[in-house]
Structure formats: structure tokens, C-alpha cells
Design a protein around this motif. Structure first.
Motif, PDB file in Angstrom:
ATOM      1  N   PRO A 273       0.806  -1.223   0.000  1.00 47.14           N
ATOM      2  CA  PRO A 273       0.000   0.000   0.000  1.00 47.14           C
ATOM      3  C   PRO A 273       0.837   1.270   0.000  1.00 47.14           C
ATOM      4  O   PRO A 273       1.900   1.331   0.603  1.00 47.14           O
ATOM      5  CB  PRO A 273      -0.828  -0.144   1.281  1.00 47.14           C
ATOM      6  CG  PRO A 273      -0.966  -1.614   1.466  1.00 47.14           C
ATOM      7  CD  PRO A 273       0.338  -2.196   0.994  1.00 47.14           C
ATOM      8  N   VAL A 274       0.346   2.270  -0.712  1.00 47.79           N
ATOM      9  CA  VAL A 274       0.917   3.601  -0.866  1.00 47.79           C
ATOM     10  C   VAL A 274       2.077   3.626  -1.861  1.00 47.79           C
ATOM     11  O   VAL A 274       2.609   4.692  -2.171  1.00 47.79           O
ATOM     12  CB  VAL A 274       1.375   4.208   0.490  1.00 47.79           C
ATOM     13  CG1 VAL A 274       1.666   5.690   0.353  1.00 47.79           C
ATOM     14  CG2 VAL A 274       0.304   4.022   1.546  1.00 47.79           C
ATOM     15  N   THR A 275       2.511   2.486  -2.411  1.00 48.94           N
ATOM     16  CA  THR A 275       3.552   2.465  -3.436  1.00 48.94           C
ATOM     17  C   THR A 275       2.921   2.558  -4.822  1.00 48.94           C
ATOM     18  O   THR A 275       1.707   2.448  -4.987  1.00 48.94           O
ATOM     19  CB  THR A 275       4.390   1.184  -3.336  1.00 48.94           C
ATOM     20  OG1 THR A 275       3.532   0.045  -3.617  1.00 48.94           O
ATOM     21  CG2 THR A 275       4.994   1.021  -1.955  1.00 48.94           C
ATOM     22  N   SER A 276       3.780   2.749  -5.826  1.00 49.54           N
ATOM     23  CA  SER A 276       3.291   2.829  -7.200  1.00 49.54           C
ATOM     24  C   SER A 276       2.666   1.512  -7.649  1.00 49.54           C
ATOM     25  O   SER A 276       1.721   1.507  -8.442  1.00 49.54           O
ATOM     26  CB  SER A 276       4.441   3.206  -8.141  1.00 49.54           C
ATOM     27  OG  SER A 276       5.499   2.258  -8.051  1.00 49.54           O
ATOM     28  N   GLY A 277       3.191   0.388  -7.152  1.00 50.17           N
ATOM     29  CA  GLY A 277       2.609  -0.900  -7.511  1.00 50.17           C
ATOM     30  C   GLY A 277       1.199  -1.060  -6.973  1.00 50.17           C
ATOM     31  O   GLY A 277       0.319  -1.609  -7.655  1.00 50.17           O
ATOM     32  N   TRP A 278       0.962  -0.591  -5.769  1.00 51.72           N
ATOM     33  CA  TRP A 278      -0.388  -0.636  -5.196  1.00 51.72           C
ATOM     34  C   TRP A 278      -1.342   0.239  -6.000  1.00 51.72           C
ATOM     35  O   TRP A 278      -2.476  -0.156  -6.280  1.00 51.72           O
ATOM     36  CB  TRP A 278      -0.320  -0.174  -3.749  1.00 51.72           C
ATOM     37  CG  TRP A 278      -1.649   0.087  -3.120  1.00 51.72           C
ATOM     38  CD1 TRP A 278      -2.547  -0.846  -2.679  1.00 51.72           C
ATOM     39  CD2 TRP A 278      -2.244   1.364  -2.849  1.00 51.72           C
ATOM     40  NE1 TRP A 278      -3.658  -0.234  -2.163  1.00 51.72           N
ATOM     41  CE2 TRP A 278      -3.499   1.126  -2.248  1.00 51.72           C
ATOM     42  CE3 TRP A 278      -1.831   2.675  -3.052  1.00 51.72           C
ATOM     43  CZ2 TRP A 278      -4.348   2.154  -1.859  1.00 51.72           C
ATOM     44  CZ3 TRP A 278      -2.670   3.705  -2.661  1.00 51.72           C
ATOM     45  CH2 TRP A 278      -3.908   3.446  -2.076  1.00 51.72           C
TER      46      TRP A 278
END
Length: 565
Positions: free
Chosen positions: A364-369
């Protein structure tokens, strides 16, 4: 912003290739390698974009232009080539074969950047072929048995893909009488042409079962080459599919089902096969197969329900951009791990490498999420019979990626220290790691809707951690040991009986491979020989396309109430 002429995008790296042929200029050209993609980056960042360009004298009449999607691809592709080129010239500074690899690197860069702005069939195919064939030299760089075998597998798949792509484009041109690449999305294009073109792009994308070249090539190539192979060149297959498929226009249920089957197979096979690998680069390669399978699933849904494309398209662009930066950061981090001994510095490096690993797993909160959340929202408009299992597929994708990231970091933690690796190879890796955080903003991608994380988003990573912990305990207390597996599945089980000479040394007579037989020869096995031969065939096929008669244009019927005189 000053407008950059579009012809500079492929011309600058090509001029460096030509300059590299002059021995006295090679030291200067090496230093310019990281700057070769600069025109492409400026073109991608330009707002408004550069003026379209037509060159009547080139090939069959070449058209260059930049779409919104192409601009995003140009941004992350040029950054990847620049940082990977920086690390390549430092990593191979003392390698006797570095000049040949740098030349192949620049040649592949020319093709990769050129195909993103090409608007006609002839130019697009030419640039795509240049990229694919020049990459052969990157795979063969090490000159050992593994590199030789990986190179042969790679070139077989590459040539197969080029033939399928050429045949499909030729059939599409014959059906439409139009050399524009956008004409391939028309209703008059035969389904067989679409299937052939898709096959060529799916091989480059690494879709199951056409993925066998990918783990072999990534394990054999130098780490910077693996970064562009996974981060940039795989996306060329995605860009091609987006360009030639009638996405958002026409439903292709048969193609959609085939894409979905390949995607689901990749989501399952990638973690299963990747977890038994002993080479961290091979583990990262199988992770790319899983991520590309997730992208393929989005394309399948769009082909089944054209109305969903408006939501799926930006989600796939975000996913491609995120994957490009995160996976390149992991590959560029491999030499950074080699450059430090085990201890505090190794822990710091691995801690920083955990950032792109967590982003790929969808933390969560990353670009992947963000990318996977956008795709999940877009897939809600898929056909009802698809939505039953799409949620499970997305969970499996995140779980598999998390397991593979843990496996790769575990193997890197125990990697041997290589004192000859320069410490400054970590600088491009650090820059790419920063792009994992800020890359979407650099690529002009903004989040449209504010999203909030939930425990469900964290569940795949938690599950992967629990499974990895339980597996480690079982292996430790039961005294079990995992036998190393070679990348490439069935192909990885095939080996020569004995061979000690490097791949680029003279070959003795009467020596054969179980799959690839050779006659008596003393010639050097050099990638440029095969590439020139294949390019000659491509030129001949292009001339045949140019001389092919254009179908007669049928005049439309006169409007009602109007009679021909």
C-alpha cells in the motif's frame, strides 16, 4: 520548451553506433552512451508534443509522431536506457568484450526508441527488428556455455516473432492498402493477420508459453542489459499490442479467451518456477513473466468488453511505467550487491532494494499498489463470467510476486562479494530506486481518484511472508535442501556433454548440441554475422512488400437519389 525534431530520437544512438566503428572515437563514444536517449526524453516531456514528421525518402515513406501513450513510454524507456548505459560502461570497463556489447546496446536502443514514434508499418517493423536482433549480442556477452545456449534460444524465438510480425503486417497492408500502422485496427484486417502480429508481440512480452527465452536471456546477460530487457523491451511488446489491436472498437472473444488463458498460466507458473531458481536474476525474470501476465489479463478483458478500454488503458500504462522503474532498480541493484561485502553495507543495500520489491508486490501507498488498484477498478467492467475469478487472479498475482521478491532478496543476501566490481555502479541503481518513488510524477502520470489502503491490500504480502517463514522452518528442521534448477524449464534441462571454450572462440569440427546441430566449422560465432544475415532477409521481405500490388480501391456507391451519368 524547445521543440526537439523527432528524427533525432533514433538518429542519435545510431550515429554513436557508426562512430563506434572508428577505433579512435570509441573512448569518447563510451562516455556519450548515457546521453544517447536524451532527445527521446525531451520529446516525451514536451507539452505540446513535437510536430509530426514525414520522410518520403526513407523506406516506403516514414512517418514519425508521438501519441500520449507513446510519450509516457518514451519517458520511462529513455530513462532506463540512460541509467543502464551508465552502469554498463562502468561494470564492463575492464571486460575485453565491452566494445562489442556497447555497440549492440546502442543498436538495440535505436530500435527500441524508434518504434515508439514510428507510424507506418515499414518503419515500425524495421525498428522492432533492430531492437530484437541487436539484443542477441547482449545475451551472448559472457561468452560461456550458458550464454551460448541462451543466445541460441533467444535468437530462435526472436526470428520466429519477427517472421510472424512481418507476415501479419503484410497481410494487414494487403487487406487495407494502407501503410499506416493504425490501419491494422480496421475491420477489414483478417483475424489471421491480427493473430500473427499478436504472436510476434507476445513473444517479446514473454507471455506463456512463448516465455522460454526470457529467464535464460536475463540470467545470461549483464545486469544492465537485463534491466533494459525487462524494463524497456518487454514493454515494446505491450506497446505493439496496444497499437495494432482494435481495443475499444471491436470485441474479439476468441483472442480474449486465448490471452486470458496465457495470462492465468503465467500468473500460476511464474512463482512456482521462479521459487526453485538459484540465480537471483532468473528469479527476477520469472517475476517479469508474472507481471506481464497481469498486463495481458487487462488486454484480454478489453478485447472481451471493448467498453472497458477507456479505464483499462490508463491502468495498463501506470502498471507498465511502475514495473519498468521497479524491475530496472532490482536488476541494477545486483551489481551494487556484488560491490559490497557481507555485513552492514550489504544490509543497507538490501534494505534499499526492498523498496522496489515491495512496490512490485503491491505494498500500500507504493506505485505498484496504485497500478494494481487502478487495474482492479477497471476490470470491474469486464463480462460477468470473468468477474468471478478476476479478484482471485489479482490476489494470486500479488502473492506470487511477493514470494518471488523474498526469494530474490534471500539469494542476493548470500551472493558472493566481487571486489573487482566498482563501487560507483551503485549510483545508477540509487537514481533508479528514487524513480520507484517519484517515477509516476516524472512520467506525467497523476492519480485521478484518491484511494485508501485496506488490510486486503496488505494480505498477499503478509501471506507471502508467512509462507516463506513456514517453508524456511520446514527446510531447516527437516534437514531438506532445494536442488538448484536451471532457468528455462524443459530447455534448461538440456546441456552439452562437455565444452570448455568460450562462445566467441573458434569452434572445433564435428561438435553438436542435442537440440541445435552444427556442421564442421572454424568460424567465429559472432552475433553480428547472424544479425546481418537476418537483416538481409528482412530487407528482401520489405522490398517484396514494396513491390506488392496495392488492392484496387472500390468506389463507394452514390448517395440515394443520385444516379451515375
Amino acid at each position: 520548451m524547445i521543440e526537439v525534431p523527432l528524427w533525432l530520437v533514433p538518429t542519435v544512438p545510431m550515429v554513436l553506433v557508426i562512430a563506434f566503428c572508428i577505433p579512435g572515437l570509441r573512448p569518447y563514444v563510451r562516455g556519450l552512451v548515457p546521453f544517447a536517449p536524451l532527445p527521446a526524453l525531451l520529446v516525451g516531456l514536451a507539452d505540446p508534443g513535437p510536430t509530426p514528421l514525414r520522410l518520403d525518402w526513407l523506406l516506403l515513406g516514414t512517418d514519425f509522431a508521438v501519441s500520449r501513450t507513446a510519450a509516457t513510454f518514451l519517458i520511462f524507456t529513455s530513462i532506463l536506457w540512460s541509467l543502464a548505459g551508465w552502469q554498463l560502461i562502468r561494470l564492463l570497463a575492464r571486460d575485453p568484450a565491452h566494445d562489442r556489447t556497447i555497440a549492440c546496446f546502442l543498436f538495440a536502443m535505436t530500435g527500441n526508441l524508434g518504434l515508439l514514434i514510428a507510424q507506418d508499418i515499414a518503419a515500425f517493423y524495421t525498428f522492432f527488428a533492430i531492437m530484437s536482433l541487436a539484443s542477441w549480442g547482449l545475451v551472448l556477452h559472457g561468452g560461456g556455455i550458458a550464454q551460448t545456449f541462451a543466445g541460441r534460444v533467444y535468437i530462435i524465438f526472436a526470428v520466429t516473432g519477427e517472421v510472424a510480425l512481418f507476415a501479419g503486417l503484410a497481410m494487414g497492408h494487403f487487406a487495407t492498402g494502407d501503410l499506416r500502422l493504425s490501419a491494422m485496427t480496421g475491420d477489414t484486417v483478417p483475424l489471421l493477420a491480427t493473430v500473427l502480429v499478436s504472436t510476434g508481440f507476445l513473444i517479446k512480452l514473454g507471455a506463456v508459453p512463448m516465455h522460454l527465452w526470457l529467464p535464460l536471456a536475463h540470467a545470461a546477460a549483464p545486469a544492465p542489459a537485463s534491466a533494459v530487457l525487462s524494463g524497456a523491451m518487454l514493454k515494446a511488446g505491450l506497446f505493439g499490442l496496444i497499437t495494432v489491436l482494435p481495443l475499444g472498437q471491436t470485441a474479439l472473444p476468441e483472442v480474449a479467451v486465448a490471452f486470458a488463458a496465457m495470462a492465468l498460466a503465467g500468473l500460476i507458473l511464474a512463482p512456482v518456477l521462479g521459487m526453485v531458481q538459484q540465480d537471483p536474476k532468473a528469479v527476477l525474470a520469472y517475476s517479469s513473466i508474472g507481471q506481464m501476465s497481469l498486463i495481458l489479463l487487462g488486454l484480454a478483458a478489453a478485447l472481451a468488453a471493448p467498453g472497458t478500454w477507456l479505464l483499462i488503458a490508463p491502468a495498463l500504462v501506470i502498471l507498465a511505467t511502475h514495473h519498468a522503474f521497479a524491475k530496472a532498480a532490482l536488476f541494477l541493484g545486483v551489481p551494487a550487491v556484488w560491490s559490497v561485502d557481507r555485513g552492514a553495507m550489504r544490509i543497507v543495500v538490501l534494505g534499499l532494494m526492498a523498496l522496489p520489491a515491495l512496490a512490485l508486490a503491491g505494498m500500500p501507498v507504493t506505485s505498484g499498489w496504485l497500478a494494481k488498484s487502478e487495474l482492479k477498478t477497471a476490470l470491474e467492467g469486464a463480462p460477468v463470467e470473468w468477474t468471478i475469478w478476476l479478484g482471485t487472479a489479482l490476489f494470486v498475482a500479488s502473492l506470487g510476486t511477493a514470494l518471488l521478491m523474498l526469494r530474490a532478496l534471500f539469494l542476493l543476501a548470500g551472493a558472493a562479494h566481487k571486489p573487482k566490481t566498482a563501487l560507483d555502479v551503485a549510483l545508477p541503481w540509487l537514481a533508479m530506486t528514487a524513480l520507484v518513488i517519484f517515477g509516476l510524477e516524472v512520467a506525467n502520470i497523476s492519480q485521478n481518484v484518491a484511494k485508501t489502503a485496506s488490510f486486503a491490500d496488505l494480505l498477499p504480502i503478509v501471506t507471502a511472508g508467512v509462507l516463506a517463514g513456514l517453508g524456511g522452518m520446514i527446510f531447516h528442521y527437516a534437514g531438506l535442501r532445494m536442488e538448484p534448477a536451471a532457468p528455462g524449464e524443459l530447455l534448461g534441462m538440456v546441456h552439452r556433454v562437455s565444452q570448455s571454450e568460450p562462445a566467441l572462440s573458434p569452434k572445433p569440427a564435428k561438435r553438436a548440441h542435442p537440440l541445435f546441430f552444427r556442421g564442421p566449422t572454424t568460424a567465429l560465432l559472432r552475433p553480428e554475422r547472424g544479425a546481418l544475415a537476418i537483416l538481409s532477409i528482412a530487407v528482401g521481405l520489405a522490398l517484396f512488400l514494396a513491390l506488392m500490388p496495392t488492392p484496387a480501391t472500390v468506389s463507394p456507391p452514390p448517395p440515394a437519389g443520385v444516379y451515375a451519368r
